[in-house]
Design a protein around this motif. Structure first.
Motif, PDB file in Angstrom:
ATOM      1  N   TYR A 121       1.109  -0.778  -0.136  1.00  0.00           N
ATOM      2  CA  TYR A 121       0.306  -0.048  -0.443  1.00  0.00           C
ATOM      3  C   TYR A 121       0.777   0.824  -0.154  1.00  0.00           C
ATOM      4  CZ  TYR A 121      -3.340  -3.834   1.902  1.00  0.00           C
ATOM      5  OH  TYR A 121      -4.154  -4.395   1.486  1.00  0.00           O
ATOM      6  N   ARG A 181      -3.663   6.987  -3.114  1.00  0.00           N
ATOM      7  CA  ARG A 181      -3.482   5.743  -2.808  1.00  0.00           C
ATOM      8  C   ARG A 181      -2.744   4.759  -3.445  1.00  0.00           C
ATOM      9  NH1 ARG A 181      -5.859   5.307   2.403  1.00  0.00           N
ATOM     10  NH2 ARG A 181      -5.173   3.202   3.407  1.00  0.00           N
ATOM     11  N   LEU A 231     -10.292   1.840   2.767  1.00  0.00           N
ATOM     12  CA  LEU A 231     -10.352   0.387   1.789  1.00  0.00           C
ATOM     13  C   LEU A 231     -11.571   0.103   2.041  1.00  0.00           C
ATOM     14  CD1 LEU A 231      -8.806  -1.251  -0.050  1.00  0.00           C
ATOM     15  CD2 LEU A 231      -7.894  -1.973   1.972  1.00  0.00           C
ATOM     16  N   HIS A 263     -10.600  -1.526  -3.274  1.00  0.00           N
ATOM     17  CA  HIS A 263     -10.141  -0.081  -3.711  1.00  0.00           C
ATOM     18  C   HIS A 263     -11.253   0.858  -4.298  1.00  0.00           C
ATOM     19  CE1 HIS A 263      -6.027  -1.306  -1.956  1.00  0.00           C
ATOM     20  NE2 HIS A 263      -5.637   0.242  -2.196  1.00  0.00           N
TER      21      HIS A 263
END
Length: 209
Positions: free
Chosen positions: A14, A98, A123, A198
C-alpha cells in the motif's frame, strides 16, 4: 493474460503519495509545514520529524510508510510515529493518493486519486456474497497508458495501471459477487479482493440489486 498460480504467495504493498500539484515547504519561521496547491493550503503546526520527512518524501512519489517510519522521531517508538503520521494523513486526505502495488517490479496496479476537498478514502471489504456492480455514470477513458475511472458525483478518481484491475472493472458491468469474481478471474483471490476494495472505497461500485 498474465500467468498466475492462484495458490502462490502474493505480496502487496500500500503506497502513499501527494497529488502531483501539491507543494510542500516551510513557512518563514521554519516551524509550520505548508502544503499548497489548486485545492488551497494546509498548515501543519510544529510537525514531528517523522511527519515532515514523510510528507517531503510523498511529494516526490509513492512510498511505503512502513519503510520510512521507525524509532527515530525523538522518544517516540516506531508504532507511535506511524500512528501520528496516519492521523496527519487523515486530516489532509483530500491531497493523498493511495496506490495498490505488487512486489513483482511491474509497477502499480491502481491508484485512488482525490478529486475534491471532501475526499476521504477508506478501503472497503465487501461481503463475499453481496451483489455489486459498477456505479452508473462512471466513465472510463484512456489517458496515455492509464485507464481513468471517474464520476462527477464522486470525490475520487481511479487510475488503472495494470490489466488485472481492468479485468475486475470489466466484470462489474453486470451485477456480480466477490466470490464470483474470484472464481472467474485468473488472478489470486487476495488481489481480486484488494482491487474490488479499492474501487468500492473510491465509490465506484454500488449494490447490484
Amino acid at each position: 493474460m498474465i500467468p498466475y498460480r492462484k495458490d502462490s504467495p502474493l505480496r502487496m504493498h500500500y503506497l502513499w503519495s501527494l497529488r502531483e500539484d501539491t507543494a510542500v515547504g516551510w513557512d518563514a519561521e521554519g516551524r509550520t509545514l505548508v502544503l499548497s496547491g489548486p485545492q488551497g493550503m494546509e498548515r501543519i503546526e510544529d510537525p514531528t520529524t517523522a511527519v515532515a520527512e514523510t510528507l517531503h518524501r510523498m511529494e516526490l512519489g509513492p512510498i511505503r510508510l512502513a519503510n520510512l517510519l521507525g524509532p527515530k522521531d525523538g522518544a517516540a517508538s516506531g508504532a507511535e510515529a506511524y500512528t501520528l503520521v496516519l492521523s496527519v494523513l487523515r486530516e489532509i486526505s483530500h491531497l493523498v493518493i493511495r496506490t495498490l502495488s505488487l512486489e513483482d517490479l511491474k509497477g502499480p496496479v491502481l491508484s485512488v486519486v482525490p478529486a475534491g476537498p471532501a475526499a476521504r478514502f477508506t478501503l472497503v471489504r465487501l461481503p463475499a456474497q453481496r451483489s455489486v456492480r459498477l456505479r452508473p455514470n462512471v466513465t472510463i477513458t484512456l489517458e496515455g497508458n492509464v485507464f481513468l475511472l471517474e464520476c462527477r458525483a464522486l470525490d475520487h478518481r481511479v487510475q488503472i495501471h495494470r490489466p488485472e484491475a481492468m479485468w475486475v472493472v470489466s466484470l462489474l458491468a453486470w451485477p456480480t459477487t466477490p466470490d464470483a469474481l474470484i472464481q472467474v478471474l485468473p488472478i489470486p483471490a487476495e488481489l481480486t479482493l484488494e482491487i474490488l476494495g479499492h474501487l468500492a472505497g473510491a465509490g465506484m461500485t454500488v449494490s447490484g440489486g
